[in-house]
Design a protein around this motif. Structure first.
Motif, short mmCIF file in Angstrom:
data_model
loop_
_atom_site.label_atom_id
_atom_site.label_comp_id
_atom_site.label_asym_id
_atom_site.label_seq_id
_atom_site.Cartn_x
_atom_site.Cartn_y
_atom_site.Cartn_z
N VAL A 256 0.48 -1.11 0.53
CA VAL A 256 -0.26 0.39 0.10
C VAL A 256 0.92 1.20 -0.20
N VAL A 257 1.99 1.00 1.15
CA VAL A 257 3.14 2.27 1.23
C VAL A 257 3.70 2.86 -0.36
N ALA A 258 3.98 1.60 -1.30
CA ALA A 258 5.05 2.10 -2.35
C ALA A 258 3.62 2.06 -3.55
N ALA A 259 2.45 1.56 -3.60
CA ALA A 259 1.36 2.36 -4.38
C ALA A 259 1.18 3.27 -4.09
N LEU A 343 -18.10 4.63 -7.75
CA LEU A 343 -17.29 4.95 -6.87
C LEU A 343 -16.05 4.54 -5.94
N ALA A 344 -16.08 3.47 -7.00
CA ALA A 344 -14.22 2.81 -6.57
C ALA A 344 -13.52 2.22 -8.23
N ALA A 345 -12.63 2.35 -7.98
CA ALA A 345 -12.11 2.08 -8.98
C ALA A 345 -12.07 0.28 -9.30
N GLU A 346 -11.75 -0.33 -10.63
CA GLU A 346 -12.00 -2.06 -10.57
C GLU A 346 -11.29 -3.07 -9.76
N PRO A 347 -12.37 -3.48 -8.46
CA PRO A 347 -11.53 -3.92 -6.69
C PRO A 347 -10.39 -4.85 -7.81
N LEU A 348 -10.00 -4.84 -6.29
CA LEU A 348 -8.15 -5.69 -6.04
C LEU A 348 -8.21 -7.21 -5.13
N ASP A 356 1.93 -2.58 -7.73
CA ASP A 356 2.17 -2.12 -9.26
C ASP A 356 0.58 -2.05 -9.63
N ARG A 357 0.08 -3.19 -9.05
CA ARG A 357 -1.71 -3.34 -9.08
C ARG A 357 -2.55 -2.05 -9.02
N LEU A 358 -1.82 -2.12 -7.03
CA LEU A 358 -2.66 -0.88 -6.36
C LEU A 358 -2.56 0.20 -7.32
N ALA A 359 -0.96 0.65 -7.58
CA ALA A 359 -0.98 2.27 -8.33
C ALA A 359 -1.38 2.10 -9.30
N ARG A 360 -1.75 1.50 -10.35
CA ARG A 360 -2.81 1.35 -11.54
C ARG A 360 -3.66 2.16 -11.15
N ARG A 361 -4.35 1.02 -10.30
CA ARG A 361 -5.95 1.92 -9.86
C ARG A 361 -5.68 2.93 -9.53
N LEU A 362 -5.29 3.41 -8.77
CA LEU A 362 -4.98 4.53 -7.42
C LEU A 362 -4.65 5.66 -8.69
N ALA A 363 -3.96 5.50 -9.67
CA ALA A 363 -3.94 6.53 -10.23
C ALA A 363 -4.82 6.39 -11.66
N THR A 364 -5.83 5.19 -11.99
CA THR A 364 -7.11 5.63 -12.71
C THR A 364 -8.25 5.63 -11.62
N LEU A 365 -8.63 6.09 -9.98
CA LEU A 365 -9.34 6.42 -9.87
C LEU A 365 -10.71 7.09 -10.34
N PRO A 366 -11.60 6.76 -9.74
CA PRO A 366 -12.66 7.61 -10.65
C PRO A 366 -12.77 9.16 -10.56
N THR A 367 -12.88 10.32 -11.51
CA THR A 367 -13.47 11.65 -11.27
C THR A 367 -14.14 11.41 -9.26
N PRO A 368 -14.20 12.56 -8.61
CA PRO A 368 -14.46 12.38 -7.16
C PRO A 368 -16.10 12.60 -7.44
N ALA A 369 -16.86 13.21 -8.98
CA ALA A 369 -17.49 13.56 -8.61
C ALA A 369 -19.36 13.01 -8.31
N ALA A 370 -18.81 11.77 -8.96
CA ALA A 370 -19.94 10.46 -8.39
C ALA A 370 -19.90 10.25 -6.69
#
Length: 393
Positions: A256-259, A343-348, A356-370
């Motif tokens: 988590v910290v590395a991501a 409201l969330a990225a693809e489940p992991l 790496d997998r968590l970083a990719r999801r954090l980098a492509t989070l849904p916009t805060p609008a929803a």
């Protein structure tokens, strides 16, 4: 009205009942709450009349984690004796209080027996949708695959618990002078303390099943000074896996910290009951055992969590996009639900968790609008009020 609330489990199982209990007291009802031993002080701190149920889930998790395999191995030596004591104390607490209505968590299998013996209505608190059958989705925790017309069959899985603990339940029937055979009256109502902003009411649910909205009370608790200062620095991701003490908690924390570092964020890492542990490199990380969600989450930019029902509502209430790392039970259900609603990225799933997998999801989070829209809807709900109106009706 004398209301008895009965619940058992982790923080996410107890906090909704505390909120409902406090509201009921303010509305003039006489309330007692039965909780397992580790939560008695918490209930008393919330100014509720608390009775101890004879179990301690925190000790159980500390001793053997939350692995289903570990539970199977210790079923005879640990699980069965603990559940037998829990069931007996459930009826004892109910008999001593003699309520007008009994509101219970599905884990409290003996609650309907106590209600029948006292000739009072029982109200099921369906914290997650696992009891009332529907064609629209499968029972949370059974499968994430939509089986269409066969979805209803998945809700039969909850009947297995009654069969598993049939012997102590039969003994309690005898002790309560109930018929040895035959059905016990089911709950008069089923209350689902889930926000309708997250879960649309299935069209085939009976009228006796009511989605009330989350049982929640505003929390004015603020984080400690060091936590507040850390949050004020900005770019903080909340990370917490609650009571998911299974596998290597430190390895998960390191991932988590590395991501988070890979996408330029710092981490407020909450260890809970062992879901995470202090990482090897604590730079740009603040570690806490627990934090007040209300005072912390709105100051974060995103959340990485296990998908427990309570955490799901807290994160959405704060307007945060998230990455859900489901472990077991109902968590994949909530992970999929948040993802489908933007409201969330693809489940992991935890078994696939890497930096790496968590970083990719954090980098492509849904916009805060929803998340902001959902948060606005939650802010207008009063689940406790609707629940108490339904109970009184």
């Amino acid at each position: 009205m004398r209301i008895l609330l009965l619940t058992a489990g982790s923080r996410g199982d107890v906090e909704p009942f505390l909120a409902l209990g406090r509201r009921a007291v303010r509305d003039g009802h006489t309330v007692r709450i039965g909780v397992t031993r580790e939560f008695v002080a918490t209930a008393e701190k919330a100014d509720l009349d608390a009775a101890a149920l004879d179990a301690n889930y925190a000790e159980l998790v500390a001793e053997q984690g939350v692995s289903p395999l570990a539970a199977m191995r210790s079923f005879r030596s640990t699980i069965m004796p603990m559940m037998t004591a829990l069931l007996r104390s459930t009826t004892a607490v109910a008999t001593a209080f003699r309520p007008d209505v009994l509101v219970y968590h599905p884990k409290l299998l003996a609650a309907p027996l106590a209600a029948a013996a006292l000739d009072v209505p029982a109200v099921l608190a369906e914290i997650v949708p696992v009891v009332t059958p529907t064609r629209e989705f499968p029972a949370a925790g059974v499968t994430t695959a939509n089986l269409g017309p066969f979805n209803r069959i998945t809700f039969r899985a909850t009947e297995a618990a009654n069969r598993m603990f049939a012997k102590p339940l039969r003994e309690l029937r005898s002790e309560l002078a109930l018929p040895a055979r035959g059905p016990i009256p089911g709950p008069a109502r089923a209350l689902v303390p889930v926000s309708p902003a997250l879960l649309r009411r299935p069209a085939d649910w009976p009228e006796t099943t009511v989605i009330t909205g989350q049982w929640h009370e505003p929390d004015t608790t603020e984080p400690d000074a060091e936590t507040a200062e850390f949050l004020a620095g900005g770019n903080v991701i909340y990370a917490g896996f609650g009571s998911m003490a299974v596998g290597d908690a430190r390895e998960r924390a390191n991932a988590v910290v590395a991501a988070a570092r890979a996408v330029g964020h710092r981490v407020l890492l909450v260890t809970g009951w062992g879901g995470l542990a202090s990482p090897d490199d604590p730079t740009d990380v603040l570690v806490r055992k627990s934090v007040p969600h209300h005072g912390v989450l709105p100051r974060c930019v995103a959340a990485v969590h296990h998908g427990g029902a309570g955490t799901v509502h807290a994160v959405v209430r704060a307007g945060l996009p998230s990455v859900v790392v489901p472990f077991l039970a109902d968590q994949p259900f909530w992970a999929g639900l948040l993802h489908r609603q933007g409201l969330a990225a693809e489940p992991l799933p935890v078994r696939r968790l890497t930096a790496d997998r968590l970083a990719r999801r954090l980098a492509t989070l849904p916009t805060p609008a929803a998340a902001a829209i959902a948060a606005e809807r939650l802010a207008t709900e009063d689940g406790c009020d609707l629940a108490l109106t339904t109970i009184a009706g």
